[in-house]
Design an enzyme around this catalytic site. Sequence first.
Site, PDB file in Angstrom:
ATOM      1  N   ASP A 136       0.744 -47.193   8.987  1.00 31.28           N
ATOM      2  CA  ASP A 136      -0.400 -46.412   9.475  1.00 31.28           C
ATOM      3  C   ASP A 136      -1.749 -47.047   9.106  1.00 31.28           C
ATOM      4  O   ASP A 136      -1.845 -47.793   8.131  1.00 31.28           O
ATOM      5  CB  ASP A 136      -0.312 -44.987   8.893  1.00 31.28           C
ATOM      6  CG  ASP A 136      -1.224 -44.016   9.618  1.00 31.28           C
ATOM      7  OD1 ASP A 136      -1.526 -44.239  10.805  1.00 31.28           O
ATOM      8  OD2 ASP A 136      -1.639 -43.023   8.995  1.00 31.28           O
TER       9      ASP A 136
ATOM     10  N   ASN B 108       3.545 -39.781  19.167  1.00 27.66           N
ATOM     11  CA  ASN B 108       2.504 -40.752  19.541  1.00 27.66           C
ATOM     12  C   ASN B 108       2.263 -40.817  21.058  1.00 27.66           C
ATOM     13  O   ASN B 108       1.257 -41.371  21.505  1.00 27.66           O
ATOM     14  CB  ASN B 108       2.801 -42.147  18.971  1.00 27.66           C
ATOM     15  CG  ASN B 108       2.601 -42.268  17.475  1.00 27.66           C
ATOM     16  OD1 ASN B 108       3.297 -43.009  16.784  1.00 27.66           O
ATOM     17  ND2 ASN B 108       1.625 -41.551  16.931  1.00 27.66           N
TER      18      ASN B 108
HETATM   19  C1  IPE Z   1       2.799 -41.995  11.914  1.00 29.18           C
HETATM   20  O1  IPE Z   1       1.444 -42.229  12.027  1.00 29.18           O
HETATM   21  C2  IPE Z   1       3.552 -42.748  12.971  1.00 29.18           C
HETATM   22  C3  IPE Z   1       3.548 -44.206  12.867  1.00 29.18           C
HETATM   23  C4  IPE Z   1       2.969 -44.905  11.941  1.00 29.18           C
HETATM   24  C5  IPE Z   1       4.286 -44.888  13.880  1.00 29.18           C
HETATM   25  P1  IPE Z   1       0.474 -41.247  12.841  1.00 29.18           P
HETATM   26  O2  IPE Z   1      -0.857 -41.869  12.784  1.00 29.18           O
HETATM   27  O3  IPE Z   1       1.049 -40.966  14.170  1.00 29.18           O
HETATM   28  O4  IPE Z   1       0.553 -39.933  11.969  1.00 29.18           O
HETATM   29  P2  IPE Z   1      -0.480 -38.707  11.875  1.00 29.18           P
HETATM   30  O5  IPE Z   1      -0.814 -38.289  13.263  1.00 29.18           O
HETATM   31  O6  IPE Z   1      -1.672 -39.196  11.145  1.00 29.18           O
HETATM   32  O7  IPE Z   1       0.258 -37.667  11.096  1.00 29.18           O
HETATM   33  C1  IPE Z   2      -0.337 -46.578  13.215  1.00 25.43           C
HETATM   34  O1  IPE Z   2      -1.717 -46.718  13.221  1.00 25.43           O
HETATM   35  C2  IPE Z   2       0.308 -47.145  14.455  1.00 25.43           C
HETATM   36  C3  IPE Z   2       0.868 -46.125  15.360  1.00 25.43           C
HETATM   37  C4  IPE Z   2       0.936 -44.842  15.141  1.00 25.43           C
HETATM   38  C5  IPE Z   2       1.400 -46.614  16.622  1.00 25.43           C
HETATM   39  P1  IPE Z   2      -2.640 -45.627  13.900  1.00 25.43           P
HETATM   40  O2  IPE Z   2      -2.862 -45.998  15.319  1.00 25.43           O
HETATM   41  O3  IPE Z   2      -2.124 -44.266  13.670  1.00 25.43           O
HETATM   42  O4  IPE Z   2      -3.974 -45.862  13.084  1.00 25.43           O
HETATM   43  P2  IPE Z   2      -4.968 -44.735  12.586  1.00 25.43           P
HETATM   44  O5  IPE Z   2      -4.163 -43.750  11.769  1.00 25.43           O
HETATM   45  O6  IPE Z   2      -5.557 -44.113  13.802  1.00 25.43           O
HETATM   46  O7  IPE Z   2      -5.968 -45.470  11.758  1.00 25.43           O
HETATM   47 MG    MG Z   3      -2.371 -42.920  12.174  1.00 22.86          MG
END
Ligand code: IPE
Ligand code: IPE
Ligand code: MG
Length: 245
Positions: free
Chosen positions: A25, A73
Amino acid sequence: MALFGKKETAIDMTRLPRHIAIIMDGNGRWAKAKGLPRPAGHAAGAETFRTIATYCREVGIKYLTVYAFSTENWKRPLEEVSAIMGLLKKYLMEAIADMEKEKVRFVFFGDLSPLPEELRTLCEETQARSARYGQCQVNICLNYGGRDELVRAAKAFAADCARGKRRPEELSETLFSSYLWSHGVPDPDLVIRPGGEERISNFLLWQSAYAEYYFTDVNWPDFGREDLRKAIAAYQSRGRRFGGI
Ligand code: IPE
Ligand code: IPE
Ligand code: MG
């Protein structure tokens, strides 16, 4: 070994976690902080995956599970989802090609059917081709959700009961586990979440019942070998009791 003048965090190589799981993340925030579009963060995150997966193999971590795309997602804007899918295909498969030379076994957790055809085929072929390897296993969670996994397992077990293959009384924790995407994989010992959030976000709900958690504010694209060593050292400093004393 020196690390920009600082000493590397020491880890006990005889007590390594057998299975490390990572919620990758912070890609979007990493990009935003640099004034870049979010996909640039996902591209950088894919490079980090390559580095960390290689390092895990080198130190002798037997199982690595990474959360790449959750069932939630899909809520993101279409352009971001498309960018992620495109990058997944490009970077993930490059990393996989590298690691296939190292005889790494790849397994995908999650329902691949809604993925773009080309990406899905690549995933399926990689999984099939690497099935003969066993030294090190990388599980990639794609369109994965812990709740979805549990519901699918319950449905599959119920279907086996309906066709007389199983009886409801037979169900045990071990048997239930065999219906999960993770069947045959030991539970994660250490779950790492970079990016500063301290939540599980539907990751490995069943499997992480007794996992040790490690949270860090470092965003995934900045997560390096030293961050992994810090996480392993923290894990090694914990007393795991599994309900005992
Ligand atoms: C969790 O991250 C999913 C992945 C890293 C693939 P998210 O960014 O989707 O999680 P939330 O929305 O902050 O809980
Ligand atoms: C994790 O990074 C990757 C996926 C969930 C695909 P994020 O895209 O959630 O990055 P932040 O949390 O917005 O910084
Ligand atoms: Mg995220």
